[in-house]
Scaffold this active site. Sequence first.
Site, PDB file in Angstrom:
ATOM      1  N   ARG A  75       0.838  -1.214   0.000  1.00  0.00           N
ATOM      2  CA  ARG A  75       0.000   0.000   0.000  1.00  0.00           C
ATOM      3  C   ARG A  75       0.866   1.254   0.000  1.00  0.00           C
ATOM      4  O   ARG A  75       0.477   2.300  -0.507  1.00  0.00           O
ATOM      5  CB  ARG A  75      -0.955   0.005   1.205  1.00  0.00           C
ATOM      6  N   TYR A  95     -16.563  15.683 -15.836  1.00  0.00           N
ATOM      7  CA  TYR A  95     -16.974  14.287 -15.677  1.00  0.00           C
ATOM      8  C   TYR A  95     -18.020  14.178 -14.561  1.00  0.00           C
ATOM      9  O   TYR A  95     -17.859  14.778 -13.487  1.00  0.00           O
ATOM     10  CB  TYR A  95     -15.734  13.452 -15.354  1.00  0.00           C
ATOM     11  N   ASP A 103      -7.688  17.378 -15.436  1.00  0.00           N
ATOM     12  CA  ASP A 103      -8.004  15.994 -15.787  1.00  0.00           C
ATOM     13  C   ASP A 103      -7.712  15.851 -17.285  1.00  0.00           C
ATOM     14  O   ASP A 103      -8.424  16.403 -18.122  1.00  0.00           O
ATOM     15  CB  ASP A 103      -9.479  15.727 -15.453  1.00  0.00           C
ATOM     16  N   LYS A 114      -8.771   4.486 -19.043  1.00  0.00           N
ATOM     17  CA  LYS A 114      -9.092   4.884 -20.408  1.00  0.00           C
ATOM     18  C   LYS A 114      -7.849   4.719 -21.306  1.00  0.00           C
ATOM     19  O   LYS A 114      -7.350   3.612 -21.415  1.00  0.00           O
ATOM     20  CB  LYS A 114      -9.651   6.306 -20.407  1.00  0.00           C
TER      21      LYS A 114
HETATM   22  C1  LIG Z   1     -13.676   7.711 -16.498  1.00  0.00           C
HETATM   23  C2  LIG Z   1     -13.251   9.082 -16.115  1.00  0.00           C
HETATM   24  C3  LIG Z   1     -12.924   9.394 -14.783  1.00  0.00           C
HETATM   25  C4  LIG Z   1     -13.070   8.381 -13.662  1.00  0.00           C
HETATM   26  O1  LIG Z   1     -12.180   7.333 -13.796  1.00  0.00           O
HETATM   27  P1  LIG Z   1     -12.445   5.849 -13.218  1.00  0.00           P
HETATM   28  O2  LIG Z   1     -11.215   5.119 -13.613  1.00  0.00           O
HETATM   29  O3  LIG Z   1     -13.701   5.358 -13.822  1.00  0.00           O
HETATM   30  O4  LIG Z   1     -12.583   5.989 -11.726  1.00  0.00           O
HETATM   31  C5  LIG Z   1     -12.474  10.673 -14.508  1.00  0.00           C
HETATM   32  N1  LIG Z   1     -12.380  11.611 -15.470  1.00  0.00           N
HETATM   33  C6  LIG Z   1     -12.713  11.354 -16.753  1.00  0.00           C
HETATM   34  C7  LIG Z   1     -12.581  12.428 -17.773  1.00  0.00           C
HETATM   35  C8  LIG Z   1     -13.156  10.089 -17.119  1.00  0.00           C
HETATM   36  O5  LIG Z   1     -13.495   9.843 -18.393  1.00  0.00           O
END
Ligand SMILES: *Cc1c(COP(=O)(O)O)cnc(C)c1O
Length: 380
Positions: free
Chosen positions: A42, A95, A167, A192
């Site tokens: 961790r 998001y 992000d 992603k």
């Molecule tokens: C999917 C997504 C998230 C969240 O990510 P997870 O891996 O599903 O927790 C945050 N920001 C954007 C732009 C996303 O597409």
Amino acid sequence: MNQSDIHPKITPIYQTSVFKFEDLDAVQQYFDEPGSRYMYSRQGNPNSDELANAVSRWEGGVGAVATGSGMAAIFAALLTYCQAGDHVLCSADIYGGSAALLNTELSRLGITVSYVPFDELYDLKPYIQNTTKLLLCETMSNPLLRVVDLRRIAGECQQHGLKLVVDNTFSTPVLTRPLAYGADLVLHSVTKYLAGHSDVTAGVVVARVAEDAARLSQIGTVFGLTLSPMESWLSVRGLKTMRLRVAAHSDNAWLVAEFLDEHPAVEAVYYPGLPTHPQHGLALAQGGGRFGGMLSFRLPDDAAAVNAFMRRSQRFPFAPSLAGVDSSCSHPLYTSHRALTDAQRAELGITVGLVRLSVGIEPVEELLADLAQALDFSSQ
Ligand SMILES: *Cc1c(COP(=O)(O)O)cnc(C)c1O
């Protein structure tokens, strides 16, 4: 054979929760020389460190923490700068999970939020309180692919003493590196494009300065947000082909966008690569000539038309995520943007006819042929 005589080319999966120490001297070394050994996964593991370091290099940062999801990455990023009593600004185009975290959970902990409409992001003054700490935004927004001018927004944040948290999930560092424009933290849903194969849930936050990297590491460890060895290993494996995948996603999406733009059944296409996109010039400069694999388009505002498209398409299955090598489609109103108020949805233009595509890296002729037959409503 002796363990020390084994020299794997690829980092093995250190599927262990804890590491051994020979004696008290060895454990003392762990504390005296940070980074010299591992103790407990961790707090640090060779696989999660490999991922964090690789993304940090890509983004031009000084350190990073790999997290159990993109949501954990957003949480860690916000906690790096905020405590009870603080206020954050958030781009209104954000998001859905980020909005849910801010609205329902962080608000309970005394961290409040104000949303800034896209067109007002470069004049934050009316939104700033004396407890405002940061602005959270996305390089390219979901689902309308609005592109933020990072240099301008970083300047605006600096002027008001705010941290800028970006992000960068939709853009990836292949297109855009927000830290180079003055962002303080950049985060990803590794789920992603970074991992890229729709088989991992993971996240990462990268810091521009060492002090913030140390905070991130502390937050990841103490809140238990860090990533497992196996997911880290899969993400590292995905990351190795990210540059090639993002190029292929972008090339395909550009052709799909052009095709949809000319199709009589399609009312509008939202893709930064189209010259008609409101931030096309900015996207071109900030994305190094590529525009990514995500786009949205508008069918008539009629669930029957959307259902007909979804049922007929073979290559764009309705799967509410994105960025895998295989194409998929999603529906903002029914999935990611369900929780918005009617007013927010009306303001963003998120109606039943809006469909979002994640364009994969398949042969593009196959994707175009599939879309052509799925949109041929006359032949039903
Ligand atoms: C999917 C997504 C998230 C969240 O990510 P997870 O891996 O599903 O927790 C945050 N920001 C954007 C732009 C996303 O597409």
